[in-house]
Design an enzyme around this catalytic site. Structure first.
Site, short mmCIF file in Angstrom:
data_model
loop_
_atom_site.label_atom_id
_atom_site.label_comp_id
_atom_site.label_asym_id
_atom_site.label_seq_id
_atom_site.Cartn_x
_atom_site.Cartn_y
_atom_site.Cartn_z
N SER A 138 0.85 -1.18 0.00
CA SER A 138 0.00 0.00 0.00
C SER A 138 0.89 1.24 0.00
O SER A 138 1.98 1.23 -0.57
CB SER A 138 -0.94 -0.03 1.21
OG SER A 138 -1.79 1.10 1.21
N TYR B 63 -4.05 7.57 -7.92
CA TYR B 63 -3.05 6.68 -7.31
C TYR B 63 -3.32 6.53 -5.82
O TYR B 63 -3.39 5.42 -5.29
CB TYR B 63 -1.64 7.22 -7.54
CG TYR B 63 -0.60 6.39 -6.83
CD1 TYR B 63 -0.13 5.21 -7.38
CD2 TYR B 63 -0.10 6.78 -5.58
CE1 TYR B 63 0.81 4.43 -6.71
CE2 TYR B 63 0.83 6.02 -4.90
CZ TYR B 63 1.29 4.85 -5.48
OH TYR B 63 2.20 4.08 -4.79
N LYS C 14 -4.68 3.16 -3.44
CA LYS C 14 -4.04 2.60 -2.26
C LYS C 14 -5.00 2.57 -1.07
O LYS C 14 -4.92 1.69 -0.21
CB LYS C 14 -2.77 3.38 -1.92
CG LYS C 14 -1.68 3.24 -2.99
CD LYS C 14 -1.30 1.79 -3.22
CE LYS C 14 -0.21 1.61 -4.25
NZ LYS C 14 0.19 0.21 -4.46
#
Length: 358
Positions: free
Chosen positions: A188, A211, A215
């Site tokens: 992560s 992005y 995560k």
């Protein structure tokens, strides 16, 4: 199975590292050479989009072993050509693994796709001058494209970083369950705040922080799945984050001056007390490799294990709590989408090949 055969199976570890050719992926491989007992046979399955990059990465890992670890047991390699933004590619990769292996011990999900458009240099300058630690930990000056889809019609970053890997895990559950101690490790990020994800946009098509949002999805999906994976398949799943380190994914937007300026900023942030500025890929791989030996009775699975370091660069682990808000909604969405793709892919013809021998 005879006692000798059982021992041979236990003493042969097979690890898949998605994104092996990245700085973090290669350093995870390097650290595995140290972590797995030297007399064990170790098979590293290198993944890449191209055979040339896979070959290059295998060469680097072999060279590292010859110069540094010098393992006593057999060290062999295979390659897996896989594109996480192509569901047929994922299906073919899983099919090849099932044809060529009778178990998988460790699966690293190290996907870090972004759709960057450049840097807002004015904003970057302001942030770096006002708060160097925040600027190099939670930057807001990286510009990301909005609405980018894959050829499959899915949000590209969503598919690359979360749904594609999730689908791969689902296809490999049975193979993983045949290991004595199977582990799935998600990579992560520090940049996975709840504010980066909207539940009205789970494929991140409207987001300008896709992005970071991907995560956050990784964190929630992990929380929603880890108990089920262990109860039904004996698979121990962990989520980790590598801190801040030199990644090559953003190099095309930097020149030598700005690259070394970035490094300088990282060191300044560390000296100002940031525990997350590991800088080197080796230190960044600390947490992802640690969880291979984590004990679920004592090492919690509902936290995020982080790679951290002191002012002098001495590495250590630092855990982060994960806000679970929305995890069930995320899991329901992924399960529904998986069923849709199961139906779309049910008539796909796949071809097998022989393992890549070294």
């Amino acid at each position: 199975m005879s006692q000798d055969t059982t021992k041979q199976t236990q003493n042969h570890k097979i690890a898949i590292i998605t994104g092996t050719t990245s700085n973090l992926g290669t350093n995870i491989a390097y650290r595995l050479l140290h972590e797995i007992p030297s007399d064990y046979r170790l098979t590293l399955i290198v993944t890449s989009r191209t055979l040339a990059r896979a070959n290059e990465c295998i060469h680097d890992i072999k060279k590292y072993n010859e110069q540094t670890t010098k393992r006593k047991g057999i060290l062999d390699f295979d390659y897996l050509l896989i594109e996480m933004t192509d569901m047929v590619s994922i299906l073919n990769a899983a099919y090849e693994l099932k044809q060529n292996y009778n178990k998988i011990d460790y699966l690293y999900i190290n996907a870090a796709q972004g759709v960057y458009a450049g840097l807002d240099w004015i904003q970057a300058t302001k942030e770096c001058l006002m708060n160097p630690v925040k600027a190099s930990t939670y930057p807001t000056y990286k510009l990301q494209k909005v609405g980018v889809k894959s050829r499959d019609g899915l949000g590209l970053v969503f598919q690359a970083n979360v749904f594609g890997p999730y689908y791969l895990i689902e296809l490999l559950k049975e193979l993983l369950s045949k290991s004595e101690d199977p582990r799935v490790i998600w990579i992560s990020s520090l940049m996975s705040k709840p504010s980066y994800l909207s539940f009205d946009d789970l494929q991140l098509l409207k987001s300008d922080v896709s992005y970071e949002g991907s995560k956050r999805l990784v964190d929630l999906l992990h929380l929603a799945k880890y108990k089920q994976l262990y109860d039904q398949y004996g698979i121990k799943q962990y989520v980790t984050q590598p801190g801040i380190f030199t990644s090559f994914s953003f190099f095309k937007f930097l020149n030598p001056f700005t690259f070394y300026g970035m490094l300088f900023l990282f060191y300044v942030a560390r000296l100002m007390g940031s525990p997350w500025h590991n800088i080197s890929g080796w230190k960044a791989a600390n947490a992802p490799v640690f969880v291979l030996t984590a004990d679920i009775k004592h090492d919690k699975q509902d936290v995020k294990y982080g790679s951290a370091c002191t002012l002098t660069g001495k590495e250590y682990l630092k855990n982060l709590e994960i806000d679970p808000t929305g995890k069930d909604d995320v899991l329901n969405y992924f399960q529904t989408l998986k069923l849709e793709w199961d139906e779309k892919l049910k008539n796909q013809i796949t071809n097998t090949r022989k393992p890549y021998g070294y």
